[in-house]
Design a protein around this motif. Structure first.
Motif, PDB file in Angstrom:
ATOM      1  N   PHE A 185       0.863  -1.184   0.000  1.00 52.47           N
ATOM      2  CA  PHE A 185       0.000   0.000   0.000  1.00 52.47           C
ATOM      3  C   PHE A 185       0.891   1.223   0.000  1.00 52.47           C
ATOM      4  CE2 PHE A 185       0.843  -0.580   4.517  1.00 52.47           C
ATOM      5  CZ  PHE A 185       0.929   0.713   5.021  1.00 52.47           C
ATOM      6  N   SER A 186       0.296   2.378  -0.228  1.00 51.55           N
ATOM      7  CA  SER A 186       1.062   3.622  -0.248  1.00 51.55           C
ATOM      8  C   SER A 186       0.798   4.409   1.030  1.00 51.55           C
ATOM      9  CB  SER A 186       0.658   4.462  -1.472  1.00 51.55           C
ATOM     10  OG  SER A 186       1.383   5.670  -1.495  1.00 51.55           O
ATOM     11  N   LEU A 187       1.868   4.887   1.633  1.00 50.41           N
ATOM     12  CA  LEU A 187       1.746   5.621   2.889  1.00 50.41           C
ATOM     13  C   LEU A 187       1.024   6.952   2.728  1.00 50.41           C
ATOM     14  CD1 LEU A 187       5.328   4.918   4.306  1.00 50.41           C
ATOM     15  CD2 LEU A 187       3.175   4.045   5.242  1.00 50.41           C
ATOM     16  N   ASP A 188       0.829   7.395   1.481  1.00 51.51           N
ATOM     17  CA  ASP A 188       0.095   8.641   1.250  1.00 51.51           C
ATOM     18  C   ASP A 188      -1.337   8.380   0.767  1.00 51.51           C
ATOM     19  OD1 ASP A 188       0.572   7.706  -1.294  1.00 51.51           O
ATOM     20  OD2 ASP A 188       1.223   9.629  -2.111  1.00 51.51           O
ATOM     21  N   PRO A 219      -0.564 -16.387   7.644  1.00 50.16           N
ATOM     22  CA  PRO A 219       0.122 -16.905   6.455  1.00 50.16           C
ATOM     23  C   PRO A 219       1.452 -16.178   6.260  1.00 50.16           C
ATOM     24  CG  PRO A 219      -1.650 -15.417   5.823  1.00 50.16           C
ATOM     25  CD  PRO A 219      -1.722 -15.549   7.309  1.00 50.16           C
ATOM     26  N   PRO A 220       2.342 -16.714   5.418  1.00 45.94           N
ATOM     27  CA  PRO A 220       3.637 -16.058   5.170  1.00 45.94           C
ATOM     28  C   PRO A 220       3.456 -14.793   4.331  1.00 45.94           C
ATOM     29  CG  PRO A 220       3.420 -18.026   3.817  1.00 45.94           C
ATOM     30  CD  PRO A 220       2.232 -18.005   4.697  1.00 45.94           C
ATOM     31  N   VAL A 221       3.239 -13.666   5.004  1.00 47.04           N
ATOM     32  CA  VAL A 221       2.940 -12.396   4.343  1.00 47.04           C
ATOM     33  C   VAL A 221       3.949 -11.333   4.764  1.00 47.04           C
ATOM     34  CG1 VAL A 221       1.257 -10.524   4.125  1.00 47.04           C
ATOM     35  CG2 VAL A 221       0.474 -12.890   4.170  1.00 47.04           C
ATOM     36  N   VAL A 222       4.401 -10.561   3.782  1.00 52.40           N
ATOM     37  CA  VAL A 222       5.192  -9.354   4.039  1.00 52.40           C
ATOM     38  C   VAL A 222       4.392  -8.177   3.499  1.00 52.40           C
ATOM     39  CG1 VAL A 222       7.290  -8.066   3.469  1.00 52.40           C
ATOM     40  CG2 VAL A 222       7.421 -10.519   3.967  1.00 52.40           C
ATOM     41  N   ILE A 223       4.193  -7.158   4.352  1.00 52.48           N
ATOM     42  CA  ILE A 223       3.453  -5.967   3.944  1.00 52.48           C
ATOM     43  C   ILE A 223       4.413  -4.792   3.840  1.00 52.48           C
ATOM     44  CG2 ILE A 223       1.647  -4.322   4.591  1.00 52.48           C
ATOM     45  CD1 ILE A 223       0.126  -6.578   5.885  1.00 52.48           C
ATOM     46  N   CYS A 224       4.332  -4.081   2.710  1.00 53.55           N
ATOM     47  CA  CYS A 224       5.174  -2.915   2.485  1.00 53.55           C
ATOM     48  C   CYS A 224       4.319  -1.661   2.437  1.00 53.55           C
ATOM     49  CB  CYS A 224       5.948  -3.042   1.172  1.00 53.55           C
ATOM     50  SG  CYS A 224       7.264  -4.270   1.220  1.00 53.55           S
ATOM     51  N   GLY A 225       4.621  -0.707   3.320  1.00 54.78           N
ATOM     52  CA  GLY A 225       4.052   0.632   3.216  1.00 54.78           C
ATOM     53  C   GLY A 225       4.984   1.444   2.352  1.00 54.78           C
ATOM     54  N   ASN A 226       4.652   1.569   1.070  1.00 51.62           N
ATOM     55  CA  ASN A 226       5.573   2.147   0.092  1.00 51.62           C
ATOM     56  C   ASN A 226       5.461   3.667   0.036  1.00 51.62           C
ATOM     57  OD1 ASN A 226       7.619   1.656  -1.842  1.00 51.62           O
ATOM     58  ND2 ASN A 226       6.148   1.982  -3.495  1.00 51.62           N
ATOM     59  N   LYS A 227       6.397   4.273  -0.683  1.00 49.72           N
ATOM     60  CA  LYS A 227       6.513   5.725  -0.872  1.00 49.72           C
ATOM     61  C   LYS A 227       6.875   6.428   0.435  1.00 49.72           C
ATOM     62  CE  LYS A 227       3.345   5.654  -4.796  1.00 49.72           C
ATOM     63  NZ  LYS A 227       2.208   6.305  -5.485  1.00 49.72           N
ATOM     64  N   ALA A 228       7.778   5.800   1.188  1.00 49.75           N
ATOM     65  CA  ALA A 228       8.253   6.403   2.439  1.00 49.75           C
ATOM     66  C   ALA A 228       9.037   7.678   2.185  1.00 49.75           C
ATOM     67  CB  ALA A 228       9.122   5.394   3.196  1.00 49.75           C
ATOM     68  N   ASP A 229       9.482   7.885   0.951  1.00 52.27           N
ATOM     69  CA  ASP A 229      10.217   9.102   0.624  1.00 52.27           C
ATOM     70  C   ASP A 229       9.308  10.335   0.583  1.00 52.27           C
ATOM     71  OD1 ASP A 229       9.776   9.349  -2.758  1.00 52.27           O
ATOM     72  OD2 ASP A 229       9.445   7.422  -1.787  1.00 52.27           O
ATOM     73  N   LEU A 230       7.989  10.126   0.449  1.00 57.34           N
ATOM     74  CA  LEU A 230       7.033  11.240   0.405  1.00 57.34           C
ATOM     75  C   LEU A 230       6.560  11.568   1.821  1.00 57.34           C
ATOM     76  CD1 LEU A 230       4.912  10.143  -2.700  1.00 57.34           C
ATOM     77  CD2 LEU A 230       6.902  11.666  -2.640  1.00 57.34           C
ATOM     78  N   ALA A 232       6.102  14.319   3.489  1.00 59.84           N
ATOM     79  CA  ALA A 232       5.150  15.411   3.676  1.00 59.84           C
ATOM     80  C   ALA A 232       3.714  14.989   3.344  1.00 59.84           C
ATOM     81  CB  ALA A 232       5.550  16.607   2.810  1.00 59.84           C
ATOM     82  N   GLN A 233       3.580  14.021   2.428  1.00 58.31           N
ATOM     83  CA  GLN A 233       2.239  13.582   2.020  1.00 58.31           C
ATOM     84  C   GLN A 233       1.730  12.375   2.809  1.00 58.31           C
ATOM     85  OE1 GLN A 233       4.746  14.296  -0.041  1.00 58.31           O
ATOM     86  NE2 GLN A 233       4.052  15.400  -1.850  1.00 58.31           N
ATOM     87  N   ARG A 234       2.491  11.925   3.760  1.00 63.34           N
ATOM     88  CA  ARG A 234       2.118  10.719   4.497  1.00 63.34           C
ATOM     89  C   ARG A 234       0.830  10.914   5.298  1.00 63.34           C
ATOM     90  NH1 ARG A 234       6.020   6.734   7.880  1.00 63.34           N
ATOM     91  NH2 ARG A 234       4.411   5.501   8.894  1.00 63.34           N
ATOM     92  N   VAL A 235      -0.082   9.921   5.202  1.00 62.70           N
ATOM     93  CA  VAL A 235      -1.344   9.991   5.949  1.00 62.70           C
ATOM     94  C   VAL A 235      -1.569   8.749   6.816  1.00 62.70           C
ATOM     95  CG1 VAL A 235      -2.464  11.499   4.251  1.00 62.70           C
ATOM     96  CG2 VAL A 235      -2.659   9.000   4.001  1.00 62.70           C
ATOM     97  N   VAL A 236      -0.801   7.677   6.583  1.00 68.15           N
ATOM     98  CA  VAL A 236      -0.954   6.440   7.358  1.00 68.15           C
ATOM     99  C   VAL A 236       0.225   6.315   8.322  1.00 68.15           C
ATOM    100  CG1 VAL A 236      -1.241   3.929   7.274  1.00 68.15           C
ATOM    101  CG2 VAL A 236      -2.127   5.341   5.403  1.00 68.15           C
TER     102      VAL A 236
END
Length: 347
Positions: A185-188, A219-230, A232-236
């Motif tokens: 998912f995207s952090l923004d 289950p064998p799951v890896v979750i990535c919160g992507n766009k950590a470089d943004l 200022a726009q982060r909402v999560v």
């Protein structure tokens, strides 16, 4: 190229030289011969002899093609035996079908998430490719990366099943065939995070029914919160992520753009899949598929080959998604592994 081919080509070119009266001393390699003959063939005065020469050159080409089709083994100038290209597969490479990899070394990672969250660029990172700034909707939803680590061949299939979001039965089948899962998912974008929470529950439910185990088993799951470089726009926030997915699910904040968290996420995928840590892109060398096939064919059947070469990998550019019939058979087979099966419910 085979020395026999060199001799046969040299003989034909000598005939050509005698017809044209063009002498080339000390040049025996066919490519050099061809280069040296170019001025004669492109001379503005085209004679009957030059036409004959063109016919001879065509004969040479046909001769070479014929020997290549017949699988002529080649030797380098040093006399070392090389693998003929005819022995190498000219279609998608399946190591298990070819008997070059053990079943336990063939693994499928299913990637899921909302559109525009960076799934493709994360996959590109895993495949050893560069970040693409310009967004294009995913077309290629299946990739295959082949590894050679510690004397063993590995095949990792990457299936981006996000395009199946409007086809629940197809998506469920893709989930059932997955060995490990990468949810992005995207952090923004809060909505993309909500989608990941839904997908996580869907994976738990599907795997629980297939394996007939406790519904709460992770289950064998890896979750990535992507766009950590943004930033200022982060909402999560991280606290919201832990609350939404639970503390027992592996989570990383990542940026496919600058590489933040990518190594850790890929390492977690390898660990959950019981695969070598050398599958992390920074820990192996990328080689061509031709080189990889040559190496595997050369080492197949040998004993005690462990550790003969450094970890390496190749991407199969012709890889295509297995048919849904094949996937269904795979699911039915795994449902019968430990007990008498019930009917496999895809819907």
């Amino acid at each position: 190229m085979n020395a026999t081919i060199y001799r046969s080509v040299d003989g034909i070119l000598e005939t050509f030289n005698s017809l044209t009266g063009h002498q080339q001393s000390g040049i025996t390699h066919p490519v050099m011969q061809s280069a040296a003959l170019t001025p004669v063939l492109t001379h503005p005065k085209v004679s009957n002899i030059s036409k004959t020469g063109m016919g001879i050159i065509k004969t040479v080409k046909v001769h070479l093609r014929h020997q290549d089709k017949n699988g002529v083994e080649s030797r380098s100038s040093s006399g070392n035996r090389q693998v003929s290209s005819d022995r190498l597969t000219k279609r998608s490479v399946d190591l298990m079908e070819l008997g070059l990899a053990k079943p336990r070394n063939c693994h499928r990672i299913v990637v899921l998430g909302a559109p525009k969250v960076g799934k493709t660029n994360i996959l590109q990172r895993f495949l050893g490719k560069e970040f693409e700034e310009h967004y294009e909707p995913t077309i290629e939803d299946f990739h295959r990366k082949l590894f050679y680590i510690g004397g063993e061949a590995y095949q990792i299939d990457l299936l981006d099943a996000s395009s199946e979001r409007d086809f629940p039965a197809k998506r469920r089948l893709s989930i059932l065939t997955g060995d490990t899962f990468l949810l992005v998912f995207s952090l923004d974008d809060r909505e993309s995070f909500n989608k990941v929470c839904e997908l996580l529950n869907e994976i738990k439910d599907a795997k629980a029914k297939l394996l007939k185990c406790n519904l709460h088993r992770v289950p064998p799951v890896v979750i990535c919160g992507n766009k950590a470089d943004l930033k200022a726009q982060r909402v999560v926030r991280q606290s919201e992520v832990v609350e939404g997915i639970g503390e027992d699910v592996t989570f990383f904040e990542t940026s496919a753009k600058d590489g933040t968290g990518m190594e850790a996420a890929f390492s977690a995928l390898a660990t959950l899949g019981r695969l070598p840590d050398e599958m992390i892109p920074s820990r192996h060398e990328m080689i061509s598929l031709f080189t990889y096939q040559s190496m595997c064919i050369g080492r197949s059947g040998r004993r005690g080959s462990r550790g003969l070469c450094a970890p390496c990998a190749a991407v199969d550019p012709l890889a295509c998604r297995p048919s849904f019939t094949s996937d269904l058979r795979l699911v039915l087979k795994s449902s019968t592994k430990n007990n008498k099966p019930e009917r496999c419910q895809i819907q």
